[in-house]
Write a protein that holds these residues in place. Structure first.
Motif, PDB file in Angstrom:
ATOM      1  N   ALA A 190      37.198 -73.254 -14.416  1.00 11.13           N
ATOM      2  CA  ALA A 190      38.012 -74.286 -15.058  1.00 11.13           C
ATOM      3  C   ALA A 190      38.029 -74.048 -16.564  1.00 11.13           C
ATOM      4  O   ALA A 190      37.093 -73.456 -17.121  1.00 11.13           O
ATOM      5  CB  ALA A 190      37.436 -75.674 -14.755  1.00 11.13           C
ATOM      6  N   ASN A 193      36.160 -77.616 -21.582  1.00 10.08           N
ATOM      7  CA  ASN A 193      36.465 -78.950 -22.106  1.00 10.08           C
ATOM      8  C   ASN A 193      35.621 -79.160 -23.365  1.00 10.08           C
ATOM      9  O   ASN A 193      34.442 -79.503 -23.299  1.00 10.08           O
ATOM     10  CB  ASN A 193      36.137 -80.019 -21.058  1.00 10.08           C
ATOM     11  CG  ASN A 193      36.575 -81.404 -21.496  1.00 10.08           C
ATOM     12  OD1 ASN A 193      37.057 -81.591 -22.605  1.00 10.08           O
ATOM     13  ND2 ASN A 193      36.403 -82.375 -20.619  1.00 10.08           N
ATOM     14  N   HIS A 301      34.682 -85.886 -16.647  1.00  5.01           N
ATOM     15  CA  HIS A 301      35.257 -84.529 -16.629  1.00  5.01           C
ATOM     16  C   HIS A 301      35.494 -84.057 -15.193  1.00  5.01           C
ATOM     17  O   HIS A 301      36.543 -83.467 -14.886  1.00  5.01           O
ATOM     18  CB  HIS A 301      34.298 -83.579 -17.357  1.00  5.01           C
ATOM     19  CG  HIS A 301      34.686 -82.140 -17.255  1.00  5.01           C
ATOM     20  ND1 HIS A 301      35.825 -81.617 -17.842  1.00  5.01           N
ATOM     21  CD2 HIS A 301      34.083 -81.096 -16.613  1.00  5.01           C
ATOM     22  CE1 HIS A 301      35.911 -80.328 -17.579  1.00  5.01           C
ATOM     23  NE2 HIS A 301      34.866 -79.983 -16.831  1.00  5.01           N
ATOM     24  N   LEU A 302      34.551 -84.318 -14.297  1.00  6.85           N
ATOM     25  CA  LEU A 302      34.692 -83.876 -12.907  1.00  6.85           C
ATOM     26  C   LEU A 302      35.783 -84.635 -12.171  1.00  6.85           C
ATOM     27  O   LEU A 302      36.324 -84.137 -11.181  1.00  6.85           O
ATOM     28  CB  LEU A 302      33.355 -84.037 -12.180  1.00  6.85           C
ATOM     29  CG  LEU A 302      32.217 -83.131 -12.656  1.00  6.85           C
ATOM     30  CD1 LEU A 302      30.929 -83.468 -11.922  1.00  6.85           C
ATOM     31  CD2 LEU A 302      32.574 -81.661 -12.450  1.00  6.85           C
ATOM     32  N   GLN A 304      38.629 -85.144 -13.153  1.00  8.16           N
ATOM     33  CA  GLN A 304      39.946 -84.581 -13.486  1.00  8.16           C
ATOM     34  C   GLN A 304      40.335 -83.463 -12.529  1.00  8.16           C
ATOM     35  O   GLN A 304      40.680 -82.355 -12.940  1.00  8.16           O
ATOM     36  CB  GLN A 304      39.937 -84.073 -14.931  1.00  8.16           C
ATOM     37  CG  GLN A 304      39.465 -85.068 -15.969  1.00  8.16           C
ATOM     38  CD  GLN A 304      40.326 -86.323 -15.988  1.00  8.16           C
ATOM     39  OE1 GLN A 304      41.559 -86.241 -15.859  1.00  8.16           O
ATOM     40  NE2 GLN A 304      39.692 -87.474 -16.160  1.00  8.16           N
ATOM     41  N   LEU A 306      38.516 -81.711 -10.435  1.00 12.04           N
ATOM     42  CA  LEU A 306      37.579 -80.619 -10.205  1.00 12.04           C
ATOM     43  C   LEU A 306      36.806 -80.790  -8.908  1.00 12.04           C
ATOM     44  O   LEU A 306      36.248 -79.814  -8.391  1.00 12.04           O
ATOM     45  CB  LEU A 306      36.596 -80.514 -11.379  1.00 12.04           C
ATOM     46  CG  LEU A 306      37.226 -80.176 -12.731  1.00 12.04           C
ATOM     47  CD1 LEU A 306      36.157 -80.106 -13.804  1.00 12.04           C
ATOM     48  CD2 LEU A 306      37.976 -78.850 -12.656  1.00 12.04           C
TER      49      LEU A 306
END
Length: 321
Positions: A190, A193, A301-302, A304, A306
Motif C-alpha cells: 500500500a 501514509n 488507516h486500516l 481505508q 486495507l
C-alpha cells in the motif's frame, strides 16, 4: 493534597480491605432438615461477619430490621424444606438483598474514611498513614517458597525467588519467533501514509484519555487512570506538549518502557509452581495514552480499504453474521 477513593461494588473487596480470605458462598443444597438453628447461624456468620467487621459492625444486627427479619424467616423455611425450588429462590433473593445493603454500607464507610484521610493530609497529621492502612490492609512481608525450574528444588531465599520469577517471565514473554520474508513480500503493498507520522494533537490525546478504563492498577508511577480522566483541559494540554516533545526528540522516556509484572495464582495446581501463575503487566497510564493515540491512527488507516470484508469482526460500522 487531594485524595479520591473509588468505591467498588464487589463483595470480595470487603474481605481484601482487611487482608482476609474470601469465604465460600453458602451452599443451600448441603443444608439438611435436621440441622439446628445454631448450625445455620454459624454458617451465616462465616459468610457475612467478616464483611460486617470491616465496616465496624459487630454482628448481623447492624443490618436493617427488614433485612434481618427476612433472613430469619427464610432460615426456618429453608431448613424445613431444602428441596423446594421456590424457597431456594426466595433465599437467593434474600442473599442479593443482603449483598446490596452491604455494598451500600461499604460505599458509606469508604466515603467517610476518604473524608477522614483528606482531613489528616490537610493538617499533616501522622494518623494519615494508619488511616490508609485501615483501607488497604496490612502489607505482606517476605515471599512464599517456590519450586525451581527443575520442579523439585524448593527455593526459600528471597533473592533466588525473585530470580526464579524473572527467568520464568523472561521465557514466557520473550519466546523466539521467526519471520518469513517471502510471505511478507507476497503481501500487496500500500502507498505510504505520511499522516501517521504527524505530531499528536490535543484532540487525539483527549480522545485517547476518554477511552481509559477506570479501576485498573497503575504502573510504577502509581498514577491511576482516574487522575488523567478528571484532569480537565489543562492536563490534556500538558500531556500533548509532553508527547510532542518526545515526538521531536524521537525518544521515549524509560518510565514508558518499564513494566511491573505481578503474578496471580490461577487457583489450580500447585501454588508453588511458576506455571500455575498468570502474569499481569502494569504499565504507565501516560504511556498507554500515547499507545492509544497511535492505535487510533492505525485503525483509521486500516479502515481505508486495507482490510478485506472477511475481517469484519469488532470493526466500526460492520456487523457479524
Amino acid at each position: 493534597m487531594t485524595l479520591t477513593f473509588i468505591s467498588s461494588s464487589s463483595r470480595e473487596r470487603l474481605m481484601y480491605l482487611k487482608g482476609k480470605k474470601v469465604p465460600k458462598r453458602l451452599n443451600v443444597s448441603k443444608l439438611k432438615s435436621d440441622h439446628s438453628n445454631s448450625t445455620w447461624l454459624k454458617k451465616l456468620r462465616v459468610d457475612w461477619t467478616p464483611k460486617l467487621l470491616v465496616l465496624g459492625i459487630s454482628s448481623l444486627n447492624g443490618l436493617s430490621f427488614e433485612t434481618s427479619s427476612m433472613l430469619q424467616s427464610q432460615r426456618g423455611a429453608l431448613l424445613n424444606d431444602t428441596i423446594s425450588a421456590s424457597k431456594k429462590a426466595a433465599f437467593s433473593n434474600s442473599k442479593r438483598t443482603v449483598q446490596l445493603e452491604l455494598c451500600q454500607m461499604q460505599d458509606t464507610w469508604l466515603s467517610q474514611k476518604a473524608d477522614e484521610i483528606q482531613s489528616y493530609a490537610k493538617h499533616n497529621d501522622m494518623k494519615f498513614y494508619s488511616a490508609l492502612k485501615s483501607v488497604y490492609g496490612p502489607t505482606s512481608s517476605g515471599s512464599s517458597p517456590l519450586f525451581g525450574a527443575d520442579g523439585d528444588t524448593l527455593i526459600t531465599d528471597r533473592e533466588m525467588i525473585l530470580e526464579c520469577w524473572a527467568e520464568h517471565f523472561d521465557s514466557v514473554l520473550n519466546s523466539p519467533f521467526s519471520i518469513n520474508d517471502e510471505a511478507i513480500e507476497r503481501l500487496p503493498q500500500a502507498p505510504t501514509n505520511h499522516a501517521l507520522a504527524d505530531v499528536p494533537t490535543e484532540e487525539e490525546v483527549k480522545k485517547a484519555v476518554n477511552r481509559l478504563f477506570s479501576g485498573k492498577a497503575p504502573g510504577a508511577d502509581s498514577i491511576p487512570a482516574e487522575i488523567y480522566a478528571s484532569g480537565g483541559p489543562q492536563l490534556i494540554r500538558r500531556l500533548t506538549e509532553l508527547f510532542q516533545s518526545m515526538w521531536f526528540q524521537e525518544k521515549l522516556p524509560q518510565e514508558f518502557k518499564d513494566v511491573s509484572v505481578v503474578h496471580l495464582y490461577k487457583r489450580k495446581g500447585n501454588r508453588q509452581a511458576c506455571d500455575n501463575h498468570r502474569g499481569i503487566s502494569l504499565l504507565s497510564v501516560a504511556g498507554k495514552i500515547l499507545d492509544r493515540v497511535l492505535l487510533n491512527r492505525l485503525i483509521q488507516h486500516l479502515e481505508q480499504g486495507l482490510l478485506p470484508e472477511s475481517q469484519c469482526r469488532f470493526r466500526q460500522g460492520t456487523q457479524n453474521s
